[in-house]
Design a protein around this motif. Structure first.
Motif, short mmCIF file in Angstrom:
data_model
loop_
_atom_site.label_atom_id
_atom_site.label_comp_id
_atom_site.label_asym_id
_atom_site.label_seq_id
_atom_site.Cartn_x
_atom_site.Cartn_y
_atom_site.Cartn_z
N ARG A 64 0.83 -1.21 0.00
CA ARG A 64 0.00 0.00 0.00
C ARG A 64 0.86 1.26 0.00
O ARG A 64 2.04 1.23 0.34
CB ARG A 64 -0.92 0.00 1.22
N GLY A 65 0.22 2.38 -0.35
CA GLY A 65 0.88 3.67 -0.26
C GLY A 65 1.81 3.93 -1.42
O GLY A 65 1.49 3.62 -2.58
N LEU A 66 2.99 4.47 -1.10
CA LEU A 66 3.96 4.87 -2.12
C LEU A 66 5.26 4.10 -1.93
O LEU A 66 5.87 4.16 -0.85
CB LEU A 66 4.23 6.38 -2.02
N VAL A 67 5.69 3.40 -2.95
CA VAL A 67 6.97 2.70 -2.93
C VAL A 67 8.00 3.58 -3.62
O VAL A 67 7.82 3.99 -4.78
CB VAL A 67 6.88 1.34 -3.64
N LEU A 68 9.09 3.88 -2.91
CA LEU A 68 10.18 4.69 -3.46
C LEU A 68 11.31 3.78 -3.90
O LEU A 68 11.97 3.15 -3.06
CB LEU A 68 10.70 5.67 -2.40
N ALA A 69 11.52 3.70 -5.18
CA ALA A 69 12.64 2.91 -5.72
C ALA A 69 13.85 3.84 -5.85
O ALA A 69 13.84 4.78 -6.65
CB ALA A 69 12.27 2.32 -7.07
N ILE A 70 14.86 3.59 -5.03
CA ILE A 70 16.03 4.46 -4.98
C ILE A 70 16.96 4.14 -6.14
O ILE A 70 17.49 3.03 -6.24
CB ILE A 70 16.78 4.31 -3.64
N ARG A 71 17.19 5.11 -7.01
CA ARG A 71 18.00 4.90 -8.21
C ARG A 71 19.09 5.98 -8.35
O ARG A 71 19.57 6.24 -9.45
CB ARG A 71 17.12 4.89 -9.46
N GLY A 92 21.76 4.48 -4.49
CA GLY A 92 21.28 3.59 -5.54
C GLY A 92 22.35 2.86 -6.32
O GLY A 92 22.04 2.08 -7.22
N GLU A 93 23.61 3.09 -5.98
CA GLU A 93 24.70 2.40 -6.67
C GLU A 93 24.64 0.89 -6.43
O GLU A 93 24.39 0.43 -5.31
CB GLU A 93 26.05 2.91 -6.18
N ASN A 94 24.88 0.11 -7.47
CA ASN A 94 24.97 -1.34 -7.34
C ASN A 94 26.17 -1.71 -6.46
O ASN A 94 27.28 -1.22 -6.70
CB ASN A 94 25.10 -1.99 -8.72
N LEU A 115 30.26 -9.58 -4.92
CA LEU A 115 29.12 -10.31 -5.49
C LEU A 115 27.90 -10.38 -4.56
O LEU A 115 26.98 -11.15 -4.81
CB LEU A 115 29.53 -11.72 -5.93
N ILE A 116 27.89 -9.60 -3.50
CA ILE A 116 26.68 -9.51 -2.70
C ILE A 116 25.67 -8.66 -3.47
O ILE A 116 25.98 -7.54 -3.87
CB ILE A 116 26.96 -8.89 -1.32
N PRO A 117 24.47 -9.17 -3.71
CA PRO A 117 23.50 -8.40 -4.50
C PRO A 117 22.95 -7.23 -3.70
O PRO A 117 23.04 -7.19 -2.47
CB PRO A 117 22.40 -9.43 -4.81
N GLY A 118 22.37 -6.27 -4.42
CA GLY A 118 21.74 -5.14 -3.75
C GLY A 118 22.44 -3.83 -4.01
O GLY A 118 23.36 -3.74 -4.84
N THR A 119 22.01 -2.80 -3.29
CA THR A 119 22.53 -1.46 -3.48
C THR A 119 23.39 -1.01 -2.32
O THR A 119 23.34 -1.58 -1.22
CB THR A 119 21.36 -0.46 -3.63
N ALA A 120 24.16 0.04 -2.56
CA ALA A 120 25.03 0.59 -1.50
C ALA A 120 24.21 1.09 -0.33
O ALA A 120 24.60 0.93 0.84
CB ALA A 120 25.88 1.71 -2.08
N GLY A 121 23.06 1.70 -0.61
CA GLY A 121 22.24 2.23 0.46
C GLY A 121 21.63 1.16 1.35
O GLY A 121 21.34 1.42 2.53
#
Length: 340
Positions: A64-71, A92-94, A115-121
């Motif tokens: 629900r609500g607003l999803v913020l995709a950090i890029r 948002g850095e890989n 090789l850990i997936p995800g973003t710096a944040g």
């Protein structure tokens, strides 16, 4: 002007490949867009959910609500002092791209976290760790937006309450939005080779001189041999934390299960291998519909195609119950669950 997508399918935004919808989704690329999105959410009283790389996430229903995709993107060297180098990366850095960039600069400290997936944040939230190194070991600070005060603040290591796969940002969910991250690295190699398989792989190279790039390549090889590629078989990596138990409990368990791996921690407790417990209980390679336990790594739950979040969570709950009954040990899930 923000481009808000209504009823957005999040299937391609989570590595479990679960198809659930966000009521509203917006991609933010800088601080200005982030503040605009938060202001809009406040105006309409929308709940706000942050989304990074989606690699540590189970979608158990619509969000629900607003999803913020950090890029947000950007990385830079902030300072050099002798052998010490501080780098900064936007949230948002890989993460793996950031590791490779640091190695290209001849810097050391992140190689075990390759090789850990995800973003710096997202890295500080989970206090990511692998092969004997945790993020807090190289952490300098983060710049955050404090939703309680409306201020942008810098938080240093001592403020972040880092623990095993834990941090201030998990303990106070929703309050802080990480904007950018600073790490303290070194221009002089100091390899951390205490983890058994990594030490053996390093020894097999026959190299006598420390080389961070080689360590990174070895870490990648080990990870690829143990963990399925989410692009080939949907998963969120290690699904359960390695449990921490008292010395007395560890000793009692090892009397019953002599092969149980355990590692003493600085506080006197022992860390047990969750994957070993799950495998001994017979769950490795099991499958219930499209939700299953990986054939090669019992710590990884997988989606064979059409599993829903409720299917993954149901399987996880059954594993937790079984391990508690067999060993008297509680397993805690690593991924964040959204949509419940």
């Amino acid at each position: 002007m923000l481009d808000i997508i209504n009823n957005a399918d999040l299937r391609t935004h989570n590595t479990f490949g679960i198809s659930e919808h966000a009521e509203r989704l917006v991609f933010v690329e800088n601080d200005r867009q982030l503040l605009q999105a938060l202001s809009l959410a406040d105006k309409h009283a929308w709940p706000v959910t942050l989304l990074g790389g989606g690699s540590n996430l189970v979608l158990a229903g619509p969000v629900r609500g607003l999803v913020l995709a950090i890029r947000s993107r950007g990385r830079r060297v902030v300072s050099r002092s002798g052998r010490e180098v501080i780098i900064e990366a936007e949230a948002g850095e890989n993460w793996h791209a950031l590791v490779n960039w640091s190695l290209d600069l001849g810097l050391c400290g992140l190689e075990n976290l390759s090789l850990i997936p995800g973003t710096a944040g997202a890295a500080p939230v989970q206090n990511i760790g692998a092969y004997g190194v945790e993020l807090e070991d190289v952490f300098e600070s983060v710049e955050v937006y404090d939703r309680c005060t409306g201020d942008i603040r810098r938080l240093h290591r001592e403020h972040c309450r880092f623990a095993y796969r834990d941090s201030l940002f998990k303990q106070e969910p929703g309050r802080y939005i990480i904007l950018r991250l600073r790490l303290r690295l070194s221009s002089v190699p100091d390899p951390k080779l205490g983890y058994g398989p990594l030490a053996n792989a390093w020894q097999a190279t026959g190299l006598q001189r420390a080389d961070a790039r080689v360590v990174s390549e070895l870490v990648c090889q080990i990870r690829q041999s143990k963990l399925p590629d989410p692009s080939q078989l949907a998963n969120a990596g290690s699904f359960f934390k390695n449990p921490l138990v008292t010395a007395e409990q560890a000793e009692a368990l090892q009397q019953c299960w002599p092969g149980l791996p355990s590692y003493m921690q600085p506080d006197g407790r022992y860390k047990l291998a969750a994957g070993w417990l799950i495998e001994q209980a017979g769950w490795k390679g099991s499958r219930d519909g499209d939700a299953g336990v990986h054939r090669e790594q019992a710590l990884v739950l997988v989606n064979y195609g059409r599993a829903r979040g409720e299917d993954i969570m149901g399987l996880a709950t059954r594993i937790q119950t079984d391990i508690r009954q067999r060993f008297g040990v509680s397993l805690e899930m690593e991924p964040i669950v959204l949509g419940l």
